[in-house]
Design an enzyme around this catalytic site. Structure first.
Site, mmCIF file in Angstrom:
data_model
loop_
_atom_site.group_PDB
_atom_site.id
_atom_site.type_symbol
_atom_site.label_atom_id
_atom_site.label_comp_id
_atom_site.label_asym_id
_atom_site.label_seq_id
_atom_site.Cartn_x
_atom_site.Cartn_y
_atom_site.Cartn_z
ATOM 1 N N ASP A 257 -0.400 5.021 1.015
ATOM 2 C CA ASP A 257 -0.717 5.937 2.119
ATOM 3 C C ASP A 257 -0.699 5.185 3.444
ATOM 4 O O ASP A 257 -1.344 4.147 3.601
ATOM 5 C CB ASP A 257 -2.091 6.575 1.901
ATOM 6 C CG ASP A 257 -2.095 7.547 0.735
ATOM 7 O OD1 ASP A 257 -1.336 8.518 0.788
ATOM 8 O OD2 ASP A 257 -2.837 7.307 -0.233
ATOM 9 N N ASP B 215 0.851 -1.182 0.000
ATOM 10 C CA ASP B 215 0.000 0.000 0.000
ATOM 11 C C ASP B 215 0.890 1.237 0.000
ATOM 12 O O ASP B 215 2.094 1.160 0.293
ATOM 13 C CB ASP B 215 -0.905 -0.025 1.245
ATOM 14 C CG ASP B 215 -1.921 1.103 1.246
ATOM 15 O OD1 ASP B 215 -2.423 1.453 0.157
ATOM 16 O OD2 ASP B 215 -2.196 1.632 2.328
ATOM 17 N N ASP C 161 -1.282 -0.899 5.974
ATOM 18 C CA ASP C 161 -1.480 -0.264 7.287
ATOM 19 C C ASP C 161 -2.909 -0.416 7.796
ATOM 20 O O ASP C 161 -3.224 0.060 8.883
ATOM 21 C CB ASP C 161 -1.143 1.227 7.213
ATOM 22 C CG ASP C 161 -2.175 2.017 6.407
ATOM 23 O OD1 ASP C 161 -2.410 1.656 5.229
ATOM 24 O OD2 ASP C 161 -2.760 2.968 6.951
#
Length: 276
Positions: free
Chosen positions: A16, A14, A210
Site C-alpha cells: 500500500d 511494501d 512509502d
C-alpha cells in the site's frame, strides 16, 4: 550514502502506497514487478495489513494488472503465526482479526479458543467488536500473553482513515497495563523472516516503502538498503524531520525500474554505486 554497495540480488517491497492505493495500481508498479520477474530476481511483497490472505492480495493486485504469485506475498499475519509457531508450537490463542490472521493461525496448528488461551492475538479488522475487545482484556488480566500483528494506529479506506491495530492495542493496554509484542513492521523480526523466506542476505537486498516510521526504519534496522517512494504516507518535506535517512528517495516506483538492471549483476561480486 556515497559509499559503494554490493549488487542487489533480492528485493522487498511494501504494497500500500508503493504498488497500490486501495484497488488502484500506482503507475509503474506492474512494470516494476514484471522487470523483477524478467530478471529472475527473488522478491517479496510485505504488508502490515493482516486482514487478507495471500490469495486475497494476489487477486487484489491482479485487478491492477500486477501479476504476483501467492508465495511472493508476506503479511504481518503470516509473520505473527510463524513467530508463535517458533515460540510455542501447537498452542492456543484468542484471536481478534479476519481471514488473513485466522487462516494463518489454523495453518500452524493453533487452537483458537476463549478458554484459557496461551495468547491473545490482535489483528486488523474493519469491524472491531466491543465484546471481543472486552474478552481480550479479561483474558490478558487472567494471564494470557498479548501479541499484536502490527502497531499501525490507522489505516486507509475509501472514506478516509480508520482505526487500526495499534489504536485498539492501545485501548487494551490502557485497560490492562500490559503492552503487546508487535510482530509487524517496524519490528526487524518481520524483515528477517521475509529475508529467510526467499533465502536472501541483508547486504544484497533493498527495501522499498512509502513510510519513514515503518518501512524505512525496519529496513535500516535489519541491515538493508532502503528506497523511499513519495506515493504514499511520507511526503518529501517530512523526510528531514526523522533522525535517520533512506538510502534513496524517489518520486515513485516507476523511477526505480531502471535501477533494477543497473544494480543487478548476478555474475559479479564487484561493488556498484547505489547513491544518487
Amino acid at each position: 550514502m556515497t559509499s559503494p554497495a554490493k549488487p542487489v540480488r533480492t528485493w522487498l517491497s511494501d504494497m500500500d502506497g508503493v504498488l497500490v492505493h486501495e484497488e488502484e495500481a500506482i503507475p509503474g508498479a506492474a512494470d516494476f514487478v514484471k522487470r523483477l520477474s524478467e530478471r529472475g530476481r527473488p522478491f517479496l511483497l510485505l504488508t502490515n495489513n493482516s486482514i487478507f490472505t495471500p490469495r486475497d492480495l494476489k487477486a487484489r493486485l491482479a485487478r491492477g494488472g500486477i501479476d504476483v504469485p501467492e508465495s511472493s506475498i508476506w503479511t504481518s499475519a503470516l509473520a505473527t503465526a510463524q513467530f508463535l509457531d517458533d515460540q510455542r508450537p501447537g498452542g492456543s490463542a484468542y484471536v481478534i482479526g479476519e481471514a488473513g490472521l485466522t487462516t494463518a493461525m489454523h495453518e500452524i496448528g493453533y487452537v483458537l479458543s476463549e478458554r484459557e488461551p496461551e495468547y491473545v492475538v490482535l489483528g486488523e479488522t474493519r469491524t472491531y467488536s466491543f465484546e471481543a475487545i472486552t474478552t481480550a482484556i479479561r483474558l490478558i488480566e487472567k494471564g494470557a500473553r498479548f501479541i499484536a500483528t502490527n502497531p499501525d494506529p490507522s489505516g486507509p479506506s475509501p472514506q478516509g482513515p480508520i482505526p487500526a491495530t495499534g489504536s485498539v492495542a492501545a485501548l487494551i493496554t490502557r485497560a490492562t497495563g500490559v503492552d503487546p509484542y508487535f510482530v509487524g513492521k517496524p519490528n526487524p523480526l518481520m524483515m528477517r523472516s521475509a529475508l529467510n523466506r526467499i533465502d536472501a542476505h541483508s547486504e544484497t537486498t533493498v527495501m522499498v516503502g512509502d513510510r519513514m516510521d515503518t518501512d524505512m526504519i525496519s529496513g535500516l534496522e535489519a541491515g538493508l538498503r532502503t528506497v523511499l517512494v513519495l506515493t504514499g504516507s511520507t511526503r518529501a518535506e517530512q523526510v528531514d524531520r526523522f533522525p535517520y535517512r533512506p538510502t534513496m528517495v524517489l518520486d515513485s516506483v516507476a523511477d526505480l525500474i531502471p535501477f533494477v538492471d543497473e544494480w543487478d549483476d548476478p555474475d559479479s561480486e564487484e561493488v556498484v554505486d547505489f547513491a544518487r
